[in-house]
Design a protein around this motif. Structure first.
Motif, PDB file in Angstrom:
ATOM      1  N   ASN A  24       0.803  -1.224  -0.059  1.00 21.52           N
ATOM      2  CA  ASN A  24       0.099  -0.022  -0.043  1.00 21.52           C
ATOM      3  C   ASN A  24       0.901   1.171   0.033  1.00 21.52           C
ATOM      4  OD1 ASN A  24      -1.848   2.003   1.068  1.00 21.52           O
ATOM      5  ND2 ASN A  24      -3.201   0.608   0.950  1.00 21.52           N
ATOM      6  N   ARG A  75      -3.101   1.762   6.830  1.00 19.73           N
ATOM      7  CA  ARG A  75      -2.951   0.734   5.745  1.00 19.73           C
ATOM      8  C   ARG A  75      -1.768  -0.361   6.012  1.00 19.73           C
ATOM      9  NH1 ARG A  75      -7.890   1.587   5.685  1.00 19.73           N
ATOM     10  NH2 ARG A  75      -8.889   2.812   3.883  1.00 19.73           N
ATOM     11  N   ASP A 111      -6.000  -2.180   5.596  1.00 24.44           N
ATOM     12  CA  ASP A 111      -6.808  -2.408   4.553  1.00 24.44           C
ATOM     13  C   ASP A 111      -7.228  -4.142   4.474  1.00 24.44           C
ATOM     14  OD1 ASP A 111      -4.352  -3.084   3.717  1.00 24.44           O
ATOM     15  OD2 ASP A 111      -4.485  -2.033   1.727  1.00 24.44           O
ATOM     16  N   GLN A 142      -8.739   7.202   7.666  1.00 23.77           N
ATOM     17  CA  GLN A 142      -8.949   6.621   6.242  1.00 23.77           C
ATOM     18  C   GLN A 142     -10.170   5.804   5.983  1.00 23.77           C
ATOM     19  OE1 GLN A 142      -6.379   6.571   4.083  1.00 23.77           O
ATOM     20  NE2 GLN A 142      -5.414   7.919   5.801  1.00 23.77           N
ATOM     21  N   ARG A 148     -13.353  -1.309  -4.817  1.00 20.73           N
ATOM     22  CA  ARG A 148     -11.974  -2.043  -5.203  1.00 20.73           C
ATOM     23  C   ARG A 148     -12.534  -2.752  -6.783  1.00 20.73           C
ATOM     24  NH1 ARG A 148      -7.434  -4.025  -1.223  1.00 20.73           N
ATOM     25  NH2 ARG A 148      -6.451  -1.987  -1.048  1.00 20.73           N
ATOM     26  N   TRP A 250      -4.437   3.741  -7.251  1.00 25.31           N
ATOM     27  CA  TRP A 250      -5.596   4.149  -6.265  1.00 25.31           C
ATOM     28  C   TRP A 250      -5.903   5.514  -6.848  1.00 25.31           C
ATOM     29  CZ3 TRP A 250      -1.203   1.678  -4.575  1.00 25.31           C
ATOM     30  CH2 TRP A 250      -1.257   1.040  -3.303  1.00 25.31           C
ATOM     31  N   ASP A 286      -8.074   0.846  -7.008  1.00 33.26           N
ATOM     32  CA  ASP A 286      -8.750   1.161  -5.863  1.00 33.26           C
ATOM     33  C   ASP A 286      -9.563   2.470  -5.891  1.00 33.26           C
ATOM     34  OD1 ASP A 286      -9.597   1.975  -3.162  1.00 33.26           O
ATOM     35  OD2 ASP A 286      -8.085   0.496  -2.553  1.00 33.26           O
ATOM     36  N   ARG A 288     -11.170   3.988  -3.750  1.00 33.11           N
ATOM     37  CA  ARG A 288     -11.029   4.668  -2.523  1.00 33.11           C
ATOM     38  C   ARG A 288     -12.538   4.915  -1.955  1.00 33.11           C
ATOM     39  NH1 ARG A 288      -6.857   6.310   0.726  1.00 33.11           N
ATOM     40  NH2 ARG A 288      -7.586   8.480   0.731  1.00 33.11           N
ATOM     41  N   PHE A 317     -13.636  -2.463   5.285  1.00 39.04           N
ATOM     42  CA  PHE A 317     -12.547  -2.784   6.020  1.00 39.04           C
ATOM     43  C   PHE A 317     -12.833  -2.885   7.473  1.00 39.04           C
ATOM     44  CE2 PHE A 317      -9.921  -0.531   2.307  1.00 39.04           C
ATOM     45  CZ  PHE A 317      -9.692  -1.637   1.702  1.00 39.04           C
TER      46      PHE A 317
END
Length: 354
Positions: A24, A75, A111, A142, A148, A250, A286, A288, A317
């Protein structure tokens, strides 16, 4: 267990991070550079019998007025998350750092999917608490809920076939109407930031200063960060910042002008980023954060719907896990943090009304 404490160790760590499936960008030293001087980074490494790296945890330390130092890892960890021995090494390293910096807590936002019971057992056995009650953007640093897209070993045609029909239509429409995408440079951040201010005023969120994005580019670009701008009749109307690291891409920031939204530039920009990720042979694209409240009346539902239409998987998550070193002080700190966030939200609402 050891710490990254030399240039050679930094190179070794970067190689390990980029090659690991749990890589990450927020565990990278380049990202830690972006967060300096407010945060000081330390990297803990777990080792195998021959001194090889078996796991890592990049921790940031920050002094909070009144309360003292907090330790935060975004992460992490990067390892076999079900390996108790590796996880214990990383936790022991964190405890050593806590003594060194006289820290009140270690907070980690991994994550790792919420229903990973084996991971829950491992961290609980190691003394961590799991904060399981966050639903919205403001509840954690986060995003707990993301979209994803699995792109591993897939072609552009296969990926696009997974988009909703309307999304495919909008991508084609943008091209047909004359929207063009340009791979920008640091200089283009000025245009991006202007549009970002417009977006923030429209959607009611706080914008970072231009200098922050420029610092990001200095630390990450052009290898790990790009600026893509959408143009119509020679004028920038939309922009995105993707981050590339290890086996993932990302979508970090997006900005769109109030003008020409009917030309669907945001759909085309997403497709351009996804194509880049496919060309890089990434495993994951990702999108996000989204809100965990999936309700058509929720103010963030439009964002949820937009990201969902690209065939991505709604992923929850585990949220924050934390190890309190000074539990009473940490409880007081949490209370003050919540109060500060509530006040900030109220200020934003009042500002947007005027």
């Amino acid at each position: 267990m050891r710490f990254v404490d030399s240039e050679e160790a930094k190179k070794e760590y970067k190689k390990f991070l980029e090659g690991h499936e749990r890589c990450n960008f927020q565990q990278a030293l380049e990202w830690a550079e972006v967060k300096k001087p407010n945060w000081k980074p330390e990297v803990i490494l777990a080792e195998g019998n021959n001194g090889e790296i078996t796991g890592s945890l990049c921790v940031w330390i920050r002094k909070m007025p009144i309360f003292g130092n907090i330790m935060y890892s975004s992460r992490g960890p990067v390892c076999d998350i079900h390996d108790m021995e590796v996880m214990k090494q990383l936790t022991d390293g964190a405890k050593e750092l806590a003594k060194k910096y006289n820290a009140i807590v270690l907070r980690i936002e991994p994550d790792i999917v919420s229903d990973d019971q084996d991971f829950r057992n491992v961290v609980t056995n190691l003394g961590y608490h799991i904060k399981d009650d966050a639903k919205d953007f403001k509840d954690e640093i986060q995003p707990r809920y993301v979209f994803r897209l699995d792109i591993k070993d897939k072609t552009e045609e296969e990926i696009m076939a997974g988009f909703k029909q309307k999304w495919r239509y909008n991508i084609r429409l943008a091209t047909k109407k004359g929207v063009t995408i340009k791979d920008g440079t640091k200089e283009d951040l000025k245009d991006f930031h202007k549009i970002m201010i417009e977006t923030g005023a429209r959607d009611g969120f706080i914008i970072r200063p231009l200098s922050y994005f420029e610092k990001m580019y200095d630390c990450l670009g052009p290898e790990h960060m790009k600026i893509l701008m959408a143009y119509y009749e020679g004028k920038p109307i939309s922009g995105v910042i993707p981050i590339f690291y290890g086996n993932k891409t990302w979508y970090l920031y997006g900005a769109s002008s109030n003008a020409h939204r009917n030309l669907m530039p945001n759909y085309l920009l997403q497709w351009e980023m996804i194509k880049m990720a496919i060309q890089r042979k990434d495993d994951i694209y990702d999108f996000r954060g989204v809100s965990g409240v999936v309700d058509e009346n929720h103010p963030q539902y439009g964002l949820y719907r937009f990201k969902q239409g690209f065939g991505a998987t709604f992923t929850e998550f585990i949220g924050e896990i934390y190890l309190p070193f000074k539990p009473i002080t940490y409880k007081l700190y949490r209370f003050s943090e919540k109060a500060f966030r509530t006040i900030r939200q109220l200020k934003m609402k009042l500002k947007n009304r005027h």
